[in-house]
Design a protein around this motif. Structure first.
Motif, PDB file in Angstrom:
ATOM      1  N   LYS A  47       0.150 -12.098   4.858  1.00 23.84           N
ATOM      2  CA  LYS A  47       0.036 -10.640   4.729  1.00 23.84           C
ATOM      3  C   LYS A  47      -0.131  -9.973   6.092  1.00 23.84           C
ATOM      4  O   LYS A  47       0.508  -8.961   6.382  1.00 23.84           O
ATOM      5  CB  LYS A  47      -1.118 -10.275   3.799  1.00 23.84           C
ATOM      6  N   THR A  50       3.217 -10.150   7.908  1.00 25.53           N
ATOM      7  CA  THR A  50       4.178  -9.180   7.360  1.00 25.53           C
ATOM      8  C   THR A  50       3.874  -7.778   7.871  1.00 25.53           C
ATOM      9  O   THR A  50       4.773  -7.057   8.314  1.00 25.53           O
ATOM     10  CB  THR A  50       4.159  -9.210   5.821  1.00 25.53           C
ATOM     11  N   LYS A  51       2.609  -7.406   7.839  1.00 23.30           N
ATOM     12  CA  LYS A  51       2.206  -6.070   8.305  1.00 23.30           C
ATOM     13  C   LYS A  51       2.548  -5.887   9.786  1.00 23.30           C
ATOM     14  O   LYS A  51       3.071  -4.843  10.182  1.00 23.30           O
ATOM     15  CB  LYS A  51       0.706  -5.869   8.072  1.00 23.30           C
ATOM     16  N   THR A  90       2.525  -6.650   0.550  1.00 22.86           N
ATOM     17  CA  THR A  90       2.326  -5.988   1.837  1.00 22.86           C
ATOM     18  C   THR A  90       3.458  -5.003   2.123  1.00 22.86           C
ATOM     19  O   THR A  90       3.227  -3.893   2.611  1.00 22.86           O
ATOM     20  CB  THR A  90       2.231  -7.041   2.955  1.00 22.86           C
ATOM     21  N   GLU A  93       2.940  -1.860   0.039  1.00 21.82           N
ATOM     22  CA  GLU A  93       1.862  -1.045   0.623  1.00 21.82           C
ATOM     23  C   GLU A  93       2.369  -0.311   1.867  1.00 21.82           C
ATOM     24  O   GLU A  93       2.048   0.855   2.080  1.00 21.82           O
ATOM     25  CB  GLU A  93       0.671  -1.927   1.004  1.00 21.82           C
TER      26      GLU A  93
END
Length: 126
Positions: A47, A50-51, A90, A93
């Motif tokens: 996560k 990915t962000k 992710t 979001e």
């Protein structure tokens, strides 16, 4: 029209003989980004990785005059499709209600054994 180089001060430096991105007219094409910080640290937690990759890519798109909402396509290459749901969470979001087109494929290997690499195709908002 001229093909212009895009450099972002926010993204990690290029590790090879390539630039962050290119702009032709209003089209912005980024190079692939792996989860590498500006300080040279690799991020392996899916996560967080990915962000970071999406944040770095958007910084390149913004350096070319675009924004999150001007991203037309995201290509994602993953080490393991077992990470697909974490990446999707992710990704959702990050983009919110905006949904660019996307490709996501598993590959045999990525640099430094990172969990993903991604690139974007976007358009400048001129």
């Amino acid at each position: 029209m001229e093909l212009k180089e895009i450099i972002s001060k926010e993204a990690s430096p290029a590790l090879g003989p390539y630039c962050h991105g290119r702009k032709y007219g209003s089209m912005i094409i980024t190079s692939g980004q792996i989860p590498l910080t500006k300080e040279g640290e690799y991020i392996y937690e899916v996560k967080a990785a990915t962000k970071l990759v999406l944040k770095n890519l958007i910084s390149i798109v913004e350096a070319g005059g675009g924004s999150k909402n001007s991203v037309a396509r995201v290509d994602i290459f993953v080490n393991s499709l077992d990470d697909f749901s974490a990446i999707n969470e992710t990704y959702a979001e990050f983009f919110g209600d905006y949904k660019p087109t996307r490709v996501c494929v598993q590959v045999e290997a990525l640099p430094a054994d990172v969990p993903l690499e991604a690139s974007m195709l976007a358009f400048a908002e001129e």
